[in-house]
Design an enzyme around this catalytic site. Structure first.
Site, short mmCIF file in Angstrom:
data_model
loop_
_atom_site.label_atom_id
_atom_site.label_comp_id
_atom_site.label_asym_id
_atom_site.label_seq_id
_atom_site.Cartn_x
_atom_site.Cartn_y
_atom_site.Cartn_z
N HIS A 8 85.39 25.41 50.53
CA HIS A 8 84.01 25.19 51.21
C HIS A 8 83.09 26.28 50.66
O HIS A 8 82.10 26.52 51.60
CB HIS A 8 84.17 25.40 52.70
CG HIS A 8 85.47 24.44 53.02
ND1 HIS A 8 85.54 23.16 53.58
CD2 HIS A 8 86.73 24.91 53.30
CE1 HIS A 8 86.54 22.69 53.96
NE2 HIS A 8 87.43 23.90 53.99
N SER A 50 62.28 33.29 30.87
CA SER A 50 61.14 32.37 31.48
C SER A 50 59.76 32.67 30.65
O SER A 50 59.48 33.83 30.26
CB SER A 50 60.93 32.72 32.90
OG SER A 50 59.64 32.42 33.44
N LYS A 57 63.27 37.38 34.22
CA LYS A 57 64.28 35.99 34.21
C LYS A 57 65.22 35.93 32.93
O LYS A 57 64.68 36.27 31.55
CB LYS A 57 63.52 34.80 34.54
CG LYS A 57 63.00 34.58 35.74
CD LYS A 57 63.55 34.07 36.96
CE LYS A 57 64.64 33.23 36.76
NZ LYS A 57 64.05 31.57 36.83
N GLU A 65 73.40 24.79 32.44
CA GLU A 65 72.30 23.88 33.21
C GLU A 65 72.53 22.49 32.51
O GLU A 65 72.26 21.51 32.94
CB GLU A 65 71.19 24.59 33.51
CG GLU A 65 71.16 25.52 34.59
CD GLU A 65 69.65 26.00 34.38
OE1 GLU A 65 69.04 26.16 35.47
OE2 GLU A 65 69.19 27.09 33.69
#
Ligand code: ARG
Length: 461
Positions: A158, A279, A285, A292
């Site tokens: 979970h 970024s 970043k 992804e």
């Protein structure tokens, strides 16, 4: 445009240019050209073998087709839209090269059995290649696992901390998924490897062909037993797309974990510069673009599976032009799966570093050893459910007191139950918690070492 079509004798006027474009598949089925040539060579040999054409004619066709192949490979033959599809393109060029005998190639054959043959030959090669990519992916998982048997990582259910596990055990779960993926593809291969050649347009042919002869030349295991089924079956494509989708499911799950692990919230891995991007606006970043993209590309493969199922569901027998729509989805799925397997393999091999200190810390900072306290009591005769309830209370009071289980004194433990002794501290240390789960297939180090040995054998076979 518009040049006369191969079938144009029966027609009064030429195709509308937009309709010719709409109808044509050459822009994508050109990828099948070498398979089309190989299939046609087998067909020509069979025509000669059965005496349908002369041995000399057979020779001329085979040699002429080889020249088409050379010209294509050298970039000298680039068929355009007027060819409609790869099958017409090859036949037309062949006839230009060898003259009228080229017109005999299509005796006892239809584009319907031809395209089915080509697609199967293509998919056969691709399945073999994808299995090779899967092996590479498994190899790198195994290499990391071998180095990290005793590296601990929180295990989750979970997405809540549950019990710590060996990092090797975690990675070997993906190894097993990839193992099934490879086996599944091997199984799909069996049904890809059946020859529809000689089924004709739909009903077979009036010529005394030998389907087993072409099947043998093309290395097919067997031939379709029913001509209607042979030309219109795309089960093999659906099965392939299913197998491809499952590979993507597995890669996507791993991607999701890598994305989570690389976040500031987890800090379990660092992405190396070779596999991460920055970024355009936020200078701090470092983004996990590779996982992804893999996660994102999963959608298109599922889409192709869905499209193929829908294409088939209402099709009356036998061939219908709807079937031309099978190819782009198959090609794109093949390319996507290969690209994703390659990228994930590189990411694991050189783009990812596990932050072992942080991981070692992470497994000490929670209550994921609570089951082991209950097991401790249960092993000393306390019924498990009673032990479970007692430990539940301890967890509650410890949270309130801002303590972890390891911080309780022996006196406190013995107040809870007299069976507790000094060895409770070892029993609930993360290392012991993992080591003790030595049931078959569990995360105990001895089990994981066995699993690695078994996995080594699997990648080497
Ligand atoms: N380009 C067609 C396809 O991909 C080849 C078969 C065409 N057959 C036909 N009867 N029009 O399916």
């Amino acid at each position: 445009m518009t040049e006369k079509q191969t079938w144009s004798q029966r027609f009064e006027s030429a195709l509308h240019p937009a309709i010719a474009r709409f109808n044509a598949s050459i822009s994508f089925d050109i990828q099948l050209i070498e398979y089309d040539i190989t299939g046609s060579q087998a067909h020509a040999k069979m025509l000669a073998h059965t005496g349908i054409i002369s041995p000399e004619e057979g020779e001329e066709l085979v040699t002429g087709l080889e020249q088409v192949r050379q010209e294509y490979q050298q970039g000298k033959f680039q068929p355009g839209i007027d060819a409609e599809d790869v099958h017409f393109a090859v036949e037309k060029r062949l006839t230009e090269i060898v003259g009228d005998v080229g017109k005999k190639l299509h005796t006892a054959r239809s584009r319907n059995d031809q395209v089915g043959t080509d697609t199967r030959l293509y998919l056969r090669d691709q399945i073999t290649q994808i299995r090779q990519y899967l092996r590479e992916f498994q190899t790198v998982l195994l290499e990391i696992a071998e180095k990290n048997v005793e590296t601990l990582i929180p295990g989750y259910t979970h997405l809540q901390r549950a019990q710590p596990v060996s990092l090797a055990h975690h990675l070997l779960a993906y190894f097993q998924m990839a193992q099934r993926d490879g086996e599944r593809l091997g199984d799909v291969y069996k049904r890809v490897n059946i020859s529809p050649l000689g089924c004709g347009a739909l009903a077979g042919t009036t010529f005394p062909i030998d389907r087993h002869y072409t099947a043998k030349l093309l290395d097919f295991d067997s031939v379709y037993a029913n001509s209607l089924d042979g030309v219109s079956d795309r089960d093999f494509a659906i099965e392939f797309l299913c197998a491809a989708s499952l590979i993507m499911v597995h890669l996507s799950r791993l991607s999701e974990e890598v994305i989570l692990w690389s976040s500031e919230e987890f800090r379990f891995v660092t992405l190396k510069d070779s596999c991460a991007t920055g970024s355009s606006i936020m200078p701090q970043k470092k983004n996990p673009d590779v996982p992804e993209l893999v996660r994102g590309k999963t959608g298109r493969v599922f889409g192709h599976l869905q499209a193929m199922l829908v294409i088939m569901k209402g099709l009356p027998l036998a061939y219908n032009k709807d079937l031309q729509e099978d190819k782009e989805g198959i090609f794109d799925s093949v390319n996507t799966v290969k690209a994703c397997l390659e990228a994930m393999t590189i990411l694991l091999r050189e783009g990812l570093e596990f932050r072992t200190q942080r991981l070692a810390q992470a497994v000490t900072e929670d209550f994921s050893n609570a089951t082991d306290v209950a097991d401790y009591l249960a092993a000393r005769g306390v019924p498990f459910r009673e032990a479970y309830n007692m430990v539940g209370k301890v967890v509650k009071t410890s949270i309130a007191a801002g303590k972890l289980l390891k911080d309780l004194t022996l006196a406190e433990w013995q107040q809870i139950h007299p069976a507790f002794a000094a060895d409770i501290y070892d029993a609930i240390s993360p290392r012991q918690v993992v080591a003790a789960r030595n049931s078959y297939g569990g995360t105990g180090f001895a089990q994981v070492k066995q699993a690695i040995i078994a996995a080594r054998t699997q990648v080497n076979t």
